[in-house]
Design an enzyme around this catalytic site. Structure first.
Site, PDB file in Angstrom:
ATOM      1  CB  CYS A  87      25.863 -10.291  38.019  1.00 44.21           C
ATOM      2  SG  CYS A  87      24.496  -9.557  38.894  1.00 44.21           S
ATOM      3  CD  GLU A 108      24.969 -10.225  45.554  1.00 49.61           C
ATOM      4  OE1 GLU A 108      24.978 -11.296  44.913  1.00 49.61           O
ATOM      5  OE2 GLU A 108      24.385 -10.071  46.632  1.00 49.61           O
TER       6      GLU A 108
END
Lengths: 519, 519
Positions: free
Chosen positions: A298, A259
């Site tokens: 994020c 990620e």
């Protein structure tokens, strides 16, 4: 400094205190050292061996169903330690709302995985995958896919922004799968992850070897990994690329999941005029995404895509809301926006804002100074929320530069789904996108047009707003990850996450034999 | 040389003849040039752009169900061209039996994918993945995973040994998914893949841009790829590692799938005494795997694991069978073992045999000479089947050195499932394994013990033997691939293969909106 604890690692069945004094990690709010972290490195070979030889066999001695209580027990330990975790979490700069996302988010995630496991995993060491496939006319030969635990370690390399949720969402599926975990926390908040692991180990709820912790440097860790191991990375695209290029991955085929960076966007539908519920929802959501965790998520919105004709109205409404958002110490109850994790991180965000400013001006906030309630912005890593406005559509920075703080840029589009999709795609792969509209056709066109560029997309309208979990909230039931720039990975997604730790094998033989193997 | 065709590439809607004369590719049997292949390179940027801008949109204009006839039509084209393909295939050294594996295997694979698609894919541009997940108590907010075609190219980099089946098994799922393919054939047999593509293009059964062919060098191809593209590699582990370390994969997150080296093993159960059906099945299967395609199959048996007390009997029985296997030109109807693809490949196999010999002697065959029916072993790449016997269990070569030819090594084990599993695991990840036994408990213990190290495992016994498809035969219904040394990839597996070309996206919103998106 003498009273500041030197973080230990839990490896091969014992806590290890590193040699030397270590480097201080500072309170995000006060700049006072919270802990010291050593860069001396740990015995990574022993850790991987312990995972393979002790943790793995202990977990595999249980059935899938028998591993569910382990996850539930970890949730219980975190619930017990909740206030203690909140107190330490404040030192990362997190307000109480921010800590809830991390700590309660972790507990909720573990609970959901336990619940999904209880309902969906068999009391067997084998998980059948699909149905038996007849492979002959006579019915004497067939095939059946099975999933079994891989015989390696699941190495987590975590980001600093979710020191509790990050390890938890990665640990739960590994435990359910029967694969031992080695947690490498990010140094700026490693002290909080260390506390989490310490409480879990003390509670004795996991088989020895199922969970290890490597604080500080984990130099050489990937050198130890092979084709049965996996790496679960959350962090920058640059580090992801470095790790993914390691021979453990390229030559020995360790599984690798990333990620990484993500220029998430939220689209305001052309129907959402000022005064409409959706206009308000859009503004609320954008402000939330900019301020929660001081934008250190994020999944936070970096690109606010609005019909060009609405840009002024959106900027005005968002700016008014940001003006009343108190930036301050978590100790101050009025503080809505906490501190970034460190002064270094704030420098990075300021640099990113400067880069973004090549595409258009800052229209709210001063990147260099902010009023702080209960603290000051010289010692603490406080930063004003910053809104920019893109005035040069040809520039690439708005779609490529991730300012990992309370920063977003308003970008105009022509009000068509096609133009919104084209802009979404310029992010080259995102974790999360959202469309705020009451026009279902517009929503569908944007979602189907841009789905391939996203891991998750939210359609927000007046009908679902009350129950919506929001643009930036990954859920254990839904996949978290995204293509391209976002790393190409996939976590969570319910029991899909468990399968990532398993090896799929097609077994062929007589139907009776296949029945014996899958019970 | 003047009459030997220079292979063309089909790129961006036209056949391209490369500049220069190219290098000859020789008939495996006679050494006479069959074709010339240029190393000048092709316009890879134009090819990738064409796939993205022409092929992808054309395929995505169809629903999943509407793409099924494309796959069926490709199968039809190959069926039409069958005898022509067989004739050219003989020049690769393939006997008629070998060509059947490649050509009829390709036709069958395409047909199965069409059939699975017809039964399992919706008449919609969206493939729902799982059920809708309620995400609130009030029922106003839910999540639904969807799968949509990725917006890039599926680049195939194929091995020389299956110039028809390899491209076909990779093409079928890409077409069903709505993703255009670019085929890079391996040079030694590129002329056969070129014929396949030429016939497909001539037939006009695919939308323009759905299929391109890059013969010779595809230098710079990966430089063009990004996060929506994918690479499907079959070949050596060394090349796999090189490609997987490219920034297209490490930085831009192009998907990467590898089928690489594999030291596949077949285990003889302790119950299978000479004279028992399983003993005979074991010997038959081993001889088949050594001789079909002259052992040039990534799934062929390299390690024959037999109870130590049975090693002599197995060697005797296998040697007797190999002694009567005629090595010869495909033109000779008696030939059971054809030629390797090239003299260079034979050199590689001889080197591998020499390396394996460090662990034990050759007990059947002479690596340096063989009687050839209808040819000679100076011009043609003929090689005797070679059986070795491991006499030094500590050596690693038997578990690490893949002799990609008609070569296997007999390795003794102590007759327990645990010892068999330990030896299977020393291969560090294999595509295919088999257990030949009438003892279901032994079979289960070996399969469950070694499943994590395998992509496919076959249990062969008297009950299923008549219908068994064999150790070395990948099936479109079952996954093909394996962990670790085998590359960590996964192809085929029925409609699972289609999903590898799709992006999974979690969509959140009101149930009505989710219903509209998934129809």
């Amino acid at each position: 400094m003498a009273d500041v604890p030197l973080l230990e690692s839990y490896l091969a069945g014992a806590w290890h205190r590193p040699a030397g004094a270590g480097e201080p990690v500072r309170d995000a709010v006060t700049g006072v050292p919270v802990a010291r972290v050593s860069r001396a490195g740990v015995d990574v070979a022993a850790a991987v061996r312990h995972a393979r030889e002790v943790g793995g066999p202990a977990l595999r001695a249980l059935t899938f169903a028998e591993r569910v209580p382990l996850v539930k027990a970890v949730a219980g330990v975190l619930t017990q330690a909740r206030e203690e975790l909140y107190a330490l979490s404040a030192r990362t700069g997190a307000t109480r709302r921010d800590s809830a996302v991390d700590i309660d988010g972790a507990i909720g995630t573990l609970a959901v995985f336990a619940s999904l496991g209880r309902r969906g995993l068999p009391d067997s060491p084998v998980l059948p995958d699909g149905q038996a496939e007849p492979l002959g006319q006579g019915g004497t030969f067939a095939g059946q896919h099975i999933l079994t635990p891989r015989r390696g370690a699941a190495v987590q390399i975590n980001a600093y922004n979710f020191p509790v949720w990050g390890p938890a969402e990665k640990l739960a599926p590994a435990l359910l799968a029967g694969v031992p975990a080695i947690i490498k926390p990010a140094t700026p908040t490693a002290y909080l992850t260390e506390l989490v692991v310490r409480r879990i180990i003390e509670a004795g709820v996991l088989p020895e070897g199922a969970l290890q912790l490597a604080c500080g440097s984990a130099r050489g860790l990937l050198d130890q990994l092979g084709g049965q191991d996996s790496v679960w990375f959350t962090g920058s695209a640059a580090t992801a690329a470095l790790l993914r290029g390691h021979p453990a991955v390229t030559t020995r085929s360790a599984r690798f999941n990333a990620e990484a960076d993500s220029l998430n966007a939220s689209v305001l539908g052309p129907d959402a005029t000022p005064g409409s519920p959706e206009f308000g929802l859009y503004v609320d959501q954008l402000v939330t995404e900019m301020t929660v965790k001081a934008g250190q998520k994020c999944t936070a919105i970096r690109r606010a895509l609005v019909p060009s004709a609405r840009a002024d109205a959106v900027i005005e409404a968002v700016s008014a809301r940001l003006a009343s958002a108190v930036v301050g110490s978590p100790a101050n109850e009025k503080a809505e926006v906490g501190a970034l994790v460190s002064l270094e991180q704030r420098d990075d965000v300021r640099s990113a804002v400067a880069a973004l400013a090549a595409a258009g001006p800052v229209v709210f906030g001063d990147p260099e100074h902010v009023e702080v309630a209960g603290g000051d912005d010289r010692r603490g890593a406080f930063l004003s929320p910053i809104l920019l406005r893109c005035t040069d559509a040809a520039r690439t920075e708005p779609h490529q530069v991730e300012a990992f703080g309370p920063v977003a840029m308003v970008i105009g589009y022509d009000g068509t789904a096609a133009d919104a999709v084209a802009l979404l795609e310029r992010g080259e792969g995102s974790l999360a996108g959202s469309v705020v509209t009451a026009d279902p056709e517009f929503a569908r066109d944007v979602v189907l047009g841009a789905a391939a560029a996203h891991g998750r997309m939210l359609v927000l309208d007046r009908d679902c707003a009350a129950e919506s979990t929001g643009h930036g909230t990954p859920l254990p039931q839904l996949v978290h990850g995204g293509p391209g720039r976002a790393g190409g990975g996939e976590e969570e997604g319910g029991l899909r996450a468990v399968r990532h730790h398993l090896q799929r094998t097609a077994v062929q033989g007589s139907p009776a034999l296949l029945g014996l193997i899958t019970r």
